[in-house]
Motif scaffolding. Structure first.
Motif, PDB file in Angstrom:
ATOM      1  N   SER A 106      -3.472  -1.906  19.671  1.00 36.74           N
ATOM      2  CA  SER A 106      -3.794  -1.161  18.232  1.00 36.74           C
ATOM      3  C   SER A 106      -2.449  -2.195  17.614  1.00 36.74           C
ATOM      4  CB  SER A 106      -3.345  -0.074  18.462  1.00 36.74           C
ATOM      5  OG  SER A 106      -4.209   0.639  19.013  1.00 36.74           O
ATOM      6  N   LEU A 107      -2.009  -2.474  17.420  1.00 40.36           N
ATOM      7  CA  LEU A 107      -0.490  -1.990  16.719  1.00 40.36           C
ATOM      8  C   LEU A 107      -0.325  -3.881  16.428  1.00 40.36           C
ATOM      9  CD1 LEU A 107       3.047  -2.513  16.294  1.00 40.36           C
ATOM     10  CD2 LEU A 107       3.247  -3.350  18.458  1.00 40.36           C
ATOM     11  N   ASP A 108      -1.344  -5.134  17.238  1.00 42.49           N
ATOM     12  CA  ASP A 108      -1.421  -6.384  16.314  1.00 42.49           C
ATOM     13  C   ASP A 108      -2.088  -6.550  15.291  1.00 42.49           C
ATOM     14  OD1 ASP A 108      -1.519  -8.899  16.992  1.00 42.49           O
ATOM     15  OD2 ASP A 108      -3.672  -8.486  17.478  1.00 42.49           O
ATOM     16  N   SER A 109      -3.373  -5.221  15.347  1.00 41.66           N
ATOM     17  CA  SER A 109      -4.264  -5.064  14.502  1.00 41.66           C
ATOM     18  C   SER A 109      -3.869  -4.684  13.639  1.00 41.66           C
ATOM     19  CB  SER A 109      -5.778  -4.521  14.466  1.00 41.66           C
ATOM     20  OG  SER A 109      -5.196  -3.028  14.772  1.00 41.66           O
ATOM     21  N   LEU A 110      -2.649  -4.075  13.666  1.00 42.54           N
ATOM     22  CA  LEU A 110      -1.483  -3.115  12.521  1.00 42.54           C
ATOM     23  C   LEU A 110      -1.061  -3.884  11.531  1.00 42.54           C
ATOM     24  CD1 LEU A 110      -1.132   0.438  13.805  1.00 42.54           C
ATOM     25  CD2 LEU A 110      -2.418   0.506  12.059  1.00 42.54           C
ATOM     26  N   ASN A 161      -2.173  -3.535   7.632  1.00 40.05           N
ATOM     27  CA  ASN A 161      -0.671  -2.202   7.484  1.00 40.05           C
ATOM     28  C   ASN A 161       0.471  -2.547   7.658  1.00 40.05           C
ATOM     29  OD1 ASN A 161       0.556  -0.205   6.485  1.00 40.05           O
ATOM     30  ND2 ASN A 161      -1.710   0.854   6.370  1.00 40.05           N
ATOM     31  N   PRO A 162       1.246  -3.461   7.499  1.00 43.30           N
ATOM     32  CA  PRO A 162       2.901  -3.842   8.179  1.00 43.30           C
ATOM     33  C   PRO A 162       3.500  -2.337   8.598  1.00 43.30           C
ATOM     34  CG  PRO A 162       2.127  -5.023   6.535  1.00 43.30           C
ATOM     35  CD  PRO A 162       0.996  -4.184   6.309  1.00 43.30           C
ATOM     36  N   THR A 163       3.458  -1.519   7.084  1.00 35.56           N
ATOM     37  CA  THR A 163       4.527  -0.307   7.448  1.00 35.56           C
ATOM     38  C   THR A 163       4.321   0.926   7.903  1.00 35.56           C
ATOM     39  OG1 THR A 163       4.340  -1.153   4.983  1.00 35.56           O
ATOM     40  CG2 THR A 163       5.055   1.810   5.515  1.00 35.56           C
ATOM     41  N   LEU A 164       2.497   0.560   8.663  1.00 36.03           N
ATOM     42  CA  LEU A 164       2.052   1.698   9.935  1.00 36.03           C
ATOM     43  C   LEU A 164       2.335   1.210  11.263  1.00 36.03           C
ATOM     44  CD1 LEU A 164       0.604   4.068  10.581  1.00 36.03           C
ATOM     45  CD2 LEU A 164      -1.900   2.799  10.434  1.00 36.03           C
ATOM     46  N   ALA A 165       1.779  -0.175  11.213  1.00 38.57           N
ATOM     47  CA  ALA A 165       2.600  -0.765  12.076  1.00 38.57           C
ATOM     48  C   ALA A 165       4.381  -0.751  12.354  1.00 38.57           C
ATOM     49  CB  ALA A 165       2.560  -2.215  12.007  1.00 38.57           C
ATOM     50  N   SER A 166       4.956  -0.711  11.490  1.00 39.43           N
ATOM     51  CA  SER A 166       6.422  -0.655  12.296  1.00 39.43           C
ATOM     52  C   SER A 166       6.454   1.041  12.520  1.00 39.43           C
ATOM     53  CB  SER A 166       6.878  -0.326  10.226  1.00 39.43           C
ATOM     54  OG  SER A 166       8.148  -0.017  10.947  1.00 39.43           O
ATOM     55  N   GLU A 167       6.327   2.238  11.736  1.00 35.83           N
ATOM     56  CA  GLU A 167       6.380   3.161  12.337  1.00 35.83           C
ATOM     57  C   GLU A 167       6.019   3.504  13.422  1.00 35.83           C
ATOM     58  OE1 GLU A 167       6.847   7.621  12.964  1.00 35.83           O
ATOM     59  OE2 GLU A 167       7.683   5.631  11.081  1.00 35.83           O
ATOM     60  N   PHE A 168       4.023   2.557  14.265  1.00 38.51           N
ATOM     61  CA  PHE A 168       3.727   2.749  15.660  1.00 38.51           C
ATOM     62  C   PHE A 168       4.405   2.440  16.211  1.00 38.51           C
ATOM     63  CE2 PHE A 168       0.996   0.885  18.541  1.00 38.51           C
ATOM     64  CZ  PHE A 168       0.512   1.582  18.417  1.00 38.51           C
TER      65      PHE A 168
END
Length: 337
Positions: free
Chosen positions: A178-182, A186-193
């Protein structure tokens, strides 16, 4: 003084008091002599108890009943008979040589009385040794039962720890996917994830050795875990909380909620056409996790031991058992401790 010694002390005191009373009531022995006999009796009984205690402890070490009950009991009875005979002879000599009721002793010491006395002595020694064997057997049974309980508890804890450790490979793989696709979308959401993912693993590492955590602590962890799942499943997954504040200070085993949510995800279909709703609530000192039954046709990597291990662990943590109800809803009730 331990409980056993207290009981023996009370028995000795009772026997001395009763014998003193009967000497006064039946034989009308004067007070001074009666008190002297009471002191002698008390000392004899205490000495006898110490001797038997040392003897039994020595034989328990060198010749335990496990190596031969008959041999041990026979030797024990012979030794105690010899000892009791010597003690009774000494007491008799004291009575005949130092106490001024020689005629009374001779009157009572008939052949029939001697036979009755010897028979009583043998019976008393046999009963004493049988009582010790019964006590020894009971203590061994208790030790074995306690050891079995500890082993079962350790086994359940190991199984539960293995269950907790299952978080690492499967959950980490799905999270990283999931992180790879984010990262691209959506880099901001990936950072929060990624921050939430770190909090989840920090919690697991910090609490993996703990037996219990507060419900509030577990809920703070599970909300980070749920946030990761929402990113992965989107609107196909809904997890609601209805927790009364009065239960927040009660305790559960760490990652219990994560295990039960993972169990629901593993066994039920989750997609836009069949969204899954998981409700987490409290009721009457129970934490309840429920979801509608929409089973997958085939479940991979499931041995059916997860809930069994959880129930086994909680059987040692609480007097209340984990309850599982299956109808239109699959419901698990975890006792709050």
């Amino acid at each position: 003084m331990n409980q056993k010694n207290k009981i023996v002390s009370l028995i000795i005191a009772f026997m001395v008091c009763i014998s003193t009373f009967f000497r006064w009531y039946i034989f009308h022995i004067e007070l001074k002599i009666n008190l002297l006999l009471a002191v002698v009796s008390a000392n004899v009984l205490v000495f006898t108890w110490i001797f038997f205690k040392k003897l039994y402890a020595y034989l328990d070490r060198t010749m335990p009943y496990d190596k031969g009950i008959f041999k041990r009991l026979s030797l024990q009875i012979i030794i105690t008979l010899i000892f009791s005979n010597i003690i009774s002879r000494i007491v008799y000599l004291i009575g005949t040589n130092f106490i001024t009721f020689q005629d009374l002793i001779n009157q009572q010491f008939t052949n029939l009385a001697q036979i009755a006395g010897i028979a009583s002595e043998i019976l008393l020694v046999i009963l004493l040794n049988v009582a010790h064997f019964s006590y020894y057997s009971l203590e061994k049974w208790r030790e074995n039962a306690l050891r079995a309980t500890h082993l079962e508890k350790e086994k359940s804890q190991v199984q539960f720890d293995n269950l907790k450790n299952q978080l690492n490979p499967h959950f980490l793989f799905n999270s990283l996917t999931s992180l790879d696709s984010l990262i691209h979308e959506n880099p901001t959401l990936a950072s929060e994830f990624l921050r939430q993912l770190a909090k989840v693993f920090r919690y697991v590492l910090q609490n993996k050795e703990k037996g219990l955590v507060s419900l509030e602590t577990e809920l703070n962890f599970i909300k980070n875990y749920v946030a990761l799942l929402q990113t992965r499943f989107g609107e196909s997954l809904s997890i609601s909380f209805n927790i009364s504040e009065e239960f927040l200070d009660l305790h559960i085993a760490p990652v219990t909620l994560q295990i039960l949510i993972e169990n629901a995800l593993k066994h039920n279909t989750i997609n836009q056409a069949n969204p899954l709703t998981i409700n987490i609530l409290t009721h009457e000192d129970y934490l309840i996790i429920e979801n509608p039954v929409q089973l997958k046709k085939q479940v991979e990597t499931s041995n059916g031991q997860g809930l069994h291990n959880l129930k086994s662990l909680y059987s040692f943590l609480s007097e209340k058992e984990v309850l599982i109800e299956i109808n239109e809803m699959f419901r698990v009730k975890i006792p709050l401790i």
